[in-house]
Design a protein around this motif. Structure first.
Motif, PDB file in Angstrom:
ATOM      1  N   ASP A  40       0.840  -1.204   0.000  1.00 28.58           N
ATOM      2  CA  ASP A  40       0.000   0.000   0.000  1.00 28.58           C
ATOM      3  C   ASP A  40       0.872   1.249   0.000  1.00 28.58           C
ATOM      4  N   GLY A  51      -2.084   3.917   4.940  1.00 26.50           N
ATOM      5  CA  GLY A  51      -2.582   2.818   5.759  1.00 26.50           C
ATOM      6  C   GLY A  51      -1.556   2.327   6.763  1.00 26.50           C
ATOM      7  N   ASP A  52      -0.331   2.103   6.299  1.00 23.78           N
ATOM      8  CA  ASP A  52       0.721   1.585   7.177  1.00 23.78           C
ATOM      9  C   ASP A  52       1.167   2.617   8.203  1.00 23.78           C
ATOM     10  N   SER A  55      -2.185   3.370  10.759  1.00 23.17           N
ATOM     11  CA  SER A  55      -2.594   2.224  11.578  1.00 23.17           C
ATOM     12  C   SER A  55      -1.755   2.090  12.844  1.00 23.17           C
ATOM     13  N   PHE A 225      -3.635  -7.197  -0.124  1.00 24.65           N
ATOM     14  CA  PHE A 225      -3.975  -5.941  -0.800  1.00 24.65           C
ATOM     15  C   PHE A 225      -4.711  -6.222  -2.106  1.00 24.65           C
ATOM     16  N   THR A 228      -8.294  -7.804  -1.333  1.00 19.26           N
ATOM     17  CA  THR A 228      -9.283  -6.814  -0.877  1.00 19.26           C
ATOM     18  C   THR A 228      -9.461  -5.687  -1.886  1.00 19.26           C
ATOM     19  N   ILE A 232      -7.256  -2.732   1.915  1.00 18.45           N
ATOM     20  CA  ILE A 232      -6.333  -2.777   3.045  1.00 18.45           C
ATOM     21  C   ILE A 232      -5.230  -3.779   2.725  1.00 18.45           C
ATOM     22  N   SER A 233      -4.048  -3.546   3.244  1.00 16.07           N
ATOM     23  CA  SER A 233      -2.916  -4.427   2.969  1.00 16.07           C
ATOM     24  C   SER A 233      -2.671  -5.377   4.129  1.00 16.07           C
ATOM     25  N   THR A 236      -0.834  -3.526   7.001  1.00 14.55           N
ATOM     26  CA  THR A 236      -1.723  -2.703   7.823  1.00 14.55           C
ATOM     27  C   THR A 236      -2.503  -3.575   8.795  1.00 14.55           C
ATOM     28  N   LEU A 237      -2.992  -4.721   8.319  1.00 13.82           N
ATOM     29  CA  LEU A 237      -3.692  -5.658   9.202  1.00 13.82           C
ATOM     30  C   LEU A 237      -2.744  -6.195  10.269  1.00 13.82           C
TER      31      LEU A 237
END
Length: 262
Positions: A40, A51-52, A55, A225, A228, A232-233, A236-237
C-alpha cells in the motif's frame, strides 16, 4: 514465588542456552532489501503510505491506555506491590513508542528508519518476559536483575543489527531471538513454574496466537492488498492484530483483579 536456588531454574537456563546456541550456529541473516517494498503506497491527506503509517495509532492508543490504567486507581488495586507493576509499565511504554517508531519508519521505509521501529519492540518483548519471570520465579530478581539484563540484550541486538548493516554484513539473528525466543521460553516457564498471581497461561496463548496471525499477515502483504482490491494491505492488518495482542497483558491483569476481589 520460587527461590533463586530452585532446581527448576536450571531447566530454564538450559532452554535459554539451547535457544542461544541455535542462533549462534545459524548463518548470519541479513535484512531482505525487498522488505521495504510494501503493497500500500497510497498517498492520502499529505501522508505517504497512509494505511501503514496511520494504523500505528493503535499501538499509541493501547500503550497510552495501558499506562493510564496501570498508574491510576485501577492499577493500584491490581498490584500487591508497586515493584510488580514495573515490567508492565515498561511494556506499555514500549508499545506506545512502537507506534511512533513504526509510523516514522513507514513514512519513508529504509533500514536506517527501521531501527527506530525495532528498538522499542525489544523493550516490549523483554519487559513482558521479565513480568512472567518475576511473577512465577522471583519478584525482586525478575524485576531488578532479569529485566535490565534482558532489556540490555534486546537493545544490543538491534544495535548489533544496525552496525552489521553499516558494514555490509547485516545480521538479524539476535533480534530474531529477542522477538521469537519468548514464544518458546514463556510456555516452558509457565509449565515449570505453575504457581502464579498475575500471569495466566491462557492469556499468554491468546497473545501468541494473535501475534502469530499478525506476523503471518505481514508475509502476505501484497496478496491481501490484491484480495481486498486495494482496501487494506496485509501489513496494515498486521499492525491492527499486533496491537490487539498488546491488549493481552492488560486483560490478564484485569482478570487478576476480578479474581482476587471475588
Amino acid at each position: 514465588m520460587s527461590g533463586p536456588k530452585n532446581p527448576r531454574i536450571w531447566n530454564l537456563i538450559g532452554i535459554v542456552i539451547v535457544l542461544a546456541g541455535v542462533v549462534l550456529f545459524l548463518p548470519p541473516y541479513p535484512q531482505d532489501p525487498g522488505y521495504h517494498g510494501f503493497a500500500d503506497n497510497r498517498f492520502f491527506a499529505s501522508v505517504p503510505r497512509f494505511g501503514d503509517v496511520v494504523s500505528n495509532i493503535v499501538f499509541v492508543a493501547i500503550g497510552a491506555l495501558g499506562l493510564w490504567t496501570l498508574t491510576g486507581t485501577r492499577g493500584r488495586a491490581i498490584f500487591e506491590c508497586r515493584l510488580d507493576a514495573v515490567p508492565y509499565l515498561f511494556f506499555y511504554s514500549g508499545v506506545a513508542l512502537v507506534g511512533l517508531g513504526s509510523a516514522y519508519y513507514h513514512w519513508e521505509p529504509t533500514s536506517e528508519r527501521l531501527f527506530w521501529d525495532r528498538l522499542p519492540m525489544t523493550i516490549a518483548f523483554t519487559s513482558l518476559t521479565a513480568a512472567f519471570v518475576a511473577d512465577r520465579v522471583h519478584r525482586t530478581i525478575g524485576v531488578t536483575t532479569v529485566f535490565p539484563i534482558l532489556a540490555a540484550i534486546g537493545i544490543g541486538s538491534v544495535l548489533y543489527w544496525r552496525w552489521s548493516e553499516s558494514v555490509g554484513a547485516g545480521d538479524l539473528r539476535f533480534y530474531g531471538l529477542i522477538q521469537f525466543g519468548p514464544v518458546v521460553f514463556l510456555p516452558a516457564l509457565n509449565r515449570l513454574f505453575p504457581d502464579r498471581f498475575y500471569t495466566d497461561g491462557r492469556f499468554l496463548l491468546a497473545m501468541i496466537l494473535v501475534y502469530g496471525l499478525a506476523i503471518s499477515l505481514e508475509k502476505v502483504d501484497h496478496q491481501v492488498f490484491e484480495l481486498t482490491q486495494g482496501l487494506i494491505s496485509g501489513h496494515t492488518l498486521k499492525h491492527l492484530f499486533a496491537g490487539a495482542a498488546c491488549l493481552g497483558p492488560l486483560a490478564m491483569l484485569q482478570n487478576t483483579r476480578k479474581t482476587t476481589n471475588a
